[in-house]
Every structure is written in C-alpha cells, then in structure tokens.
Design an enzyme around this catalytic site. Structure first.
Site, mmCIF file in Angstrom:
data_model
loop_
_atom_site.group_PDB
_atom_site.id
_atom_site.type_symbol
_atom_site.label_atom_id
_atom_site.label_comp_id
_atom_site.label_asym_id
_atom_site.label_seq_id
_atom_site.Cartn_x
_atom_site.Cartn_y
_atom_site.Cartn_z
ATOM 1 C CE LYS A 1 -1.892 -1.442 3.805
ATOM 2 N NZ LYS A 1 -1.314 -2.789 3.872
ATOM 3 C CG HIS B 1 2.173 1.741 5.021
ATOM 4 N ND1 HIS B 1 1.079 2.541 4.861
ATOM 5 C CD2 HIS B 1 1.717 0.601 5.596
ATOM 6 C CE1 HIS B 1 0.004 1.920 5.320
ATOM 7 N NE2 HIS B 1 0.371 0.738 5.781
ATOM 8 C CD GLN C 1 -3.460 -1.710 10.548
ATOM 9 O OE1 GLN C 1 -4.328 -0.855 10.684
ATOM 10 N NE2 GLN C 1 -2.190 -1.438 10.742
HETATM 11 P P1 GDP Z 1 2.307 -2.164 3.052
HETATM 12 O O1 GDP Z 1 2.218 -2.377 4.518
HETATM 13 O O2 GDP Z 1 1.073 -2.621 2.332
HETATM 14 O O3 GDP Z 1 2.692 -0.763 2.658
HETATM 15 O O4 GDP Z 1 3.481 -3.113 2.538
HETATM 16 P P2 GDP Z 1 4.931 -3.310 3.236
HETATM 17 O O5 GDP Z 1 5.753 -2.119 2.940
HETATM 18 O O6 GDP Z 1 4.788 -3.755 4.641
HETATM 19 O O7 GDP Z 1 5.445 -4.587 2.454
HETATM 20 C C1 GDP Z 1 5.559 -4.604 1.062
HETATM 21 C C2 GDP Z 1 7.026 -4.882 0.687
HETATM 22 O O8 GDP Z 1 7.091 -5.190 -0.684
HETATM 23 C C3 GDP Z 1 7.948 -3.704 0.887
HETATM 24 O O9 GDP Z 1 9.206 -4.174 1.261
HETATM 25 C C4 GDP Z 1 7.980 -3.037 -0.479
HETATM 26 O O10 GDP Z 1 9.173 -2.324 -0.713
HETATM 27 C C5 GDP Z 1 7.908 -4.241 -1.366
HETATM 28 N N1 GDP Z 1 7.231 -4.046 -2.657
HETATM 29 C C6 GDP Z 1 6.148 -3.272 -2.946
HETATM 30 N N2 GDP Z 1 5.772 -3.456 -4.226
HETATM 31 C C7 GDP Z 1 6.630 -4.383 -4.747
HETATM 32 C C8 GDP Z 1 6.734 -5.027 -6.019
HETATM 33 O O11 GDP Z 1 5.945 -4.800 -6.928
HETATM 34 N N3 GDP Z 1 7.750 -5.945 -6.158
HETATM 35 C C9 GDP Z 1 8.622 -6.250 -5.155
HETATM 36 N N4 GDP Z 1 9.561 -7.160 -5.368
HETATM 37 N N5 GDP Z 1 8.539 -5.652 -3.944
HETATM 38 C C10 GDP Z 1 7.559 -4.746 -3.753
HETATM 39 P P1 IMO Z 2 0.263 -2.729 7.259
HETATM 40 O O1 IMO Z 2 -0.461 -1.410 7.244
HETATM 41 C C1 IMO Z 2 0.161 -6.902 8.495
HETATM 42 C C2 IMO Z 2 -1.849 -7.799 12.289
HETATM 43 C C3 IMO Z 2 -1.001 -8.315 13.432
HETATM 44 C C4 IMO Z 2 -2.008 -9.207 14.141
HETATM 45 C C5 IMO Z 2 -3.308 -8.411 13.983
HETATM 46 C C6 IMO Z 2 -3.669 -7.565 15.206
HETATM 47 O O2 IMO Z 2 1.738 -2.634 7.235
HETATM 48 O O3 IMO Z 2 -0.304 -3.648 6.213
HETATM 49 P P2 IMO Z 2 -2.709 -5.270 16.154
HETATM 50 O O4 IMO Z 2 -1.343 -4.899 16.634
HETATM 51 O O5 IMO Z 2 -3.202 -4.434 15.023
HETATM 52 O O6 IMO Z 2 -3.707 -5.344 17.272
HETATM 53 O O7 IMO Z 2 -2.542 -6.778 15.600
HETATM 54 O O8 IMO Z 2 -3.128 -7.569 12.859
HETATM 55 N N1 IMO Z 2 -1.394 -6.517 11.703
HETATM 56 C C7 IMO Z 2 -0.800 -6.406 10.512
HETATM 57 N N2 IMO Z 2 -0.405 -7.354 9.637
HETATM 58 N N3 IMO Z 2 0.320 -5.605 8.181
HETATM 59 C C8 IMO Z 2 -0.099 -4.651 9.039
HETATM 60 O O9 IMO Z 2 -0.088 -3.327 8.723
HETATM 61 C C9 IMO Z 2 -0.644 -5.025 10.284
HETATM 62 N N4 IMO Z 2 -1.112 -4.345 11.352
HETATM 63 C C10 IMO Z 2 -1.578 -5.270 12.208
HETATM 64 O O10 IMO Z 2 0.121 -9.043 12.956
HETATM 65 O O11 IMO Z 2 -2.171 -10.410 13.431
HETATM 66 MG MG MG Z 3 3.294 -3.296 6.075
#
Ligand code: GDP
Ligand code: IMO
Ligand code: MG
Length: 426
Positions: free
Chosen positions: A16, A41, A224
C-alpha cells in the site's frame, strides 16, 4: 473534488505504501484514516528506503499535505521520532497535520496489549504489541485521551487520573504488575511531547473539505487490510479498526459521495503475520521461496510472514466490501522463478462450493481451496515498464485474475522501487 482510497485487500503488507506514494504524485493531500504504528509502509525512492508507521506515504512529495485523520490512534513519542527520522533523511514534515480528535496511545495501552497476549497463551492473536486494541477499547468506552487534550494540561491530567484509576487496578490486581504513575506519564506527554505536537494539531475535517471544495485531489491511505477489519475480517484474528474503504469516511470526516476511485492493493500471492485462518497457506518449498524472494519479514516487527497462493475468493469479497473500482497487483516479479503458479478460484466445504467467503467461521476454518494452475514465465520482469513487453504468460496471468475478480487491474508492481510498475491504462 476527486477523492481516492488505497485499501489493502488481503491481510496487510500488500504494498500500500509504494502505491500510495505512486498515486500521490497527482494528489494535494494524503490522509491516513485508521490504525496506528502497527502499520509498516515501505517506500523505496532513489535507492533510499523509508519505512513509515504513522506519517502518510504522501510525505515524500513536496506538493502534498500529509494528514493523520481522526480515526488513527497516535503514540506521540513514535510520531515525533518518525518526524525526526524523516527530517534527518532530508524530508520536510512541516506540512503534516494531526487531527485533534485522534486518540492517543498511552504507555498503559502498550503494556496491556502485551500482557493480554501473554494471558491468552496459545490462543494469542499475534498482535504487534503497539497498544492498538486497548486504545480503541478506551475510545469505545469513552475513557480515551485525545490528541487535542495535549493542548489543555488540566483536562489531560484529569482524564489521565480517571483512566489510570481503572487501568492500575487491572495492572496490579489482575496482572500483578506495578502501577503506572500519573506524574510520570503527564511529564512524558505534556512536557516531552505536547510543545512539539502543538504545531501539527489541526481541525483536519475542515482542512480536507476545504481541499475538496477548491478542487484539490485527496488520497486516503488505508493501513492493515480488508481481512484484518474488526467487522469484516477473520475475527478475532483482526486489528481493532476498520481498514475497509468505508472506514476512510468515518476516520477522516467525509461522506461516501466524496469518493470516486477506490484502489484495492493485492499482492500476487498472499501473506499474513500473526495468528488466524489462511486457506491457501503453503508450508512447503514454494512457501519458503515466496518468503526468500519476496523478503517476507515484517517491516516493523521483523516477524517472518506466512505465505500462500493468491486467493481470488478473498479478492471477490474485497471487491464487494470496498466497492473497488480497480486492483493494483504488486510483487508480480516475485513469481518470476516459478514453473507453474496456482490461483485459488473457489473453496469447498462439505458439499458446498464457495465463490465468496463463507460467513460462518467454522466453515471458513475448514474450507479446502480449489486451484487453477497457470504456466509461469521464468523471466526477470523487474526491468519492464511497458505492459506490452510482459512475457505472454505474465500477461495471461493478469488477464485470468481480471476475469475471475471482475474489476480491472490497472497498476502492476514489478519491484520495490518507485519506478518499478506498469500502468496498463496508460
Ligand atoms: P504495506 O504495509 O502494504 O505498505 O506493505 P509493506 O511495505 O509492509 O510490504 C511490502 C514490501 O514489498 C515492501 O518491502 C515493499 O518495498 C515491497 N514491494 C512493494 N511493491 C513491490 C513489487 O511490486 N515488487 C517487489 N519485489 N517488492 C515490492
Ligand atoms: P500494514 O499497514 C500486516 C496484524 C497483526 C495481528 C493483527 C492484530 O503494514 O499492512 P494489532 O497490533 O493491530 O492489534 O494486531 O493484525 N497486523 C498487521 N499485519 N500488516 C499490518 O499493517 C498489520 N497491522 C496489524 O500481525 O495479526
Ligand atoms: Mg506493512
């Protein structure tokens, strides 16, 4: 007055942050509407990685105003540390606005979150232990303390006394812990945080509406995801807020008619951190491959993410729950090394076949995924920026998903970098 929502369609970490940053190029304001620093993120810009927990992912664009809406729960210590981290990397955070109506995460919320998890033992939820659940519980109990209370030391102290009167009984009598002192917390929040926080606190509802009324573009960034939603997710293995698109209205103070584009972010496979059902989970070498190649470890907590095949049943449900107008498919490049790729197109339980998520948890916990198998492309796609240059099998995979889910897949991620995406509508 166009407004867009970016929402996760699975169990979080779909990408995201990266796609919010991408879409924010055309935005005047980017608003977080729920959750707290349980989010992580990740943005990768010019080789520099930013892991954001609270500050909206639009902050890297100088022309956007980042806003933390009323639906977010804010630990001011974490927020100020994040602002310092961004500032040290050359990012200007002076435009940031924080809703005075957002609730504060207090030290006792964090302690109670961890104690409650320990108390649950094997039945634990696997929370991030950031105090999210206890803060939303206090909000619903009407014993929460809000960001605006930082501006009024008398009221802050009074509310803190009432809250600690209750929580200290729980800490000492239920969990056998030491009580938390009013003075220590008041000092940390009123002396340590309030003077700096005061520059960011604002009436964000008015700011958002003024932006929309002057034909500004507003983006709402979900944290989330749909199946972590406290109402629509896999309860009780959920977070304590409403990440679904409807939550953007409640958590920021706009009505549904203000929204005209809703982008659901879906990873090309599925991951989950923490406990809870996961029909397509893999515990074989393909699952390990997805963890290794996809670097599937929590942005925040470092926990290994559980992995599984893409689940179209979840996506169909997410289309309904969020009124998705399109899907952004991320991490397609992670599938590059696979000979064949499975996609779950339905569930079976007993004699029933399900195209949508069964409402009863006992059924959901027992479903068997029905897979279709597609050929892999075995080519590195991470350098491709023109959708016409995708290998035929990768293009066919995207088209297959579109036909299954029923909404267009416009943006496709092929790597973590800002420029690593395809726009199939361009
Ligand atoms: P979010 O919580 O939804 O913002 O996602 P996170 O940042 O926790 O996890 C997504 C991971 O995937 C991060 O390390 C990003 O840099 C990486 N990422 C996002 N889009 C892509 C993609 O299209 N390809 C690859 N290989 N990595 C990506
Ligand atoms: P982003 O925005 C993935 C999960 C936790 C746990 C449950 C409840 O990066 O996608 P909490 O601390 O919110 O009460 O935990 O939700 N969880 C996530 N899993 N990405 C997240 O955020 C999360 N935020 C909470 O691992 O299962
Ligand atoms: Mg994340």
């Amino acid at each position: 007055m166009p407004a867009t929502i970016v929402v996760g369609t699975q169990w979080g970490d779909e990408g995201k942050g990266k796609f919010t940053d991408l879409v924010a190029r055309d935005m005047d304001m980017v608003v977080r509407y729920q959750g707290g620093h349980n989010a992580g993120h990740t943005l990768v810009v010019d080789g520099q990685t930013f892991a954001l927990q609270l500050v909206p992912s639009g902050v890297l664009h100088e022309h956007t105003t980042p806003v933390i809406g009323n639906g977010v729960v804010v630990d001011p210590r974490v927020l100020l540390a994040e602002i310092d981290m961004l500032t040290s990397k050359g990012v200007d955070c002076s435009r940031l606005k924080v809703s005075g109506n957002a609730h504060l995460i207090m030290p006792y919320h964090q302690e109670l979150d961890a104690l409650h998890e320990r108390h649950l033992g094997a039945a634990k939820l696997g929370t991030t232990k950031r105090g999210i659940g206890p803060t939303y519980a206090d909000k619903a109990m009407r014993t929460g303390i809000r960001v605006q209370d930082l501006l009024d030391p008398k009221i802050f102290r009074k509310k803190l006394e009432v809250a600690l009167d209750h929580h200290n009984k729980v800490l000492t009598k239920v969990f056998n812990r030491l009580p938390i002192e009013v003075d220590a917390v008041a000092d940390e929040y009123l002396v340590g945080c309030a003077p700096r926080m005061s520059g960011y606190i604002a009436d964000t509802v008015s700011l958002i509406h003024e932006c929309l009324e002057s034909d500004g573009n507003v983006l709402f960034e979900g944290a989330q995801a749909t199946f972590l939603d406290v109402d629509h997710g896999t309860y009780p293995f959920v977070t304590s807020s409403n990440p679904v698109a409807g939550g953007a209205c409640v958590g920021s103070g706009v009505g549904p008619r203000d929204i005209n584009r809703i982008i659901g972010v879906a990873k090309a496979y599925v991951t989950r951190v923490g406990s809870g059902p996961f029909p397509t989970e893999l515990s074989d070498e393909v699952g390990d491959y997805l963890v290794d190649v996809g670097h599937e470890f929590g942005t925040n907590t470092g926990r290994r993410r559980r992995t599984g095949w893409l689940d179209v049943v979840l996506l169909r449900q997410a289309v309904r729950l969020n009124s998705l107008s399109e899907i952004a498919l991320t991490k397609l490049d992670v599938l590059d090394g696979l000979d064949t790729i499975k996609v779950c197109v339905a569930y079976e339980a007993g004699d029933e076949r399900y195209r949508y998520v069964p409402y009863h948890q006992s059924v959901f916990h027992s479903v068997k995924p029905i897979y279709e198998e597609l050929p892999g492309w075995k080519t590195d796609i991470s350098g491709i920026t023109d959708p016409d240059h995708l290998p035929a099998q990768a293009a066919a995979y995207i088209e297959f998903l579109e036909s299954q889910v029923g909404v267009p897949i416009r943006l496709v991620g092929v790597g973590p970098g800002r420029g690593q995406f395809l726009d199939r509508a361009a």
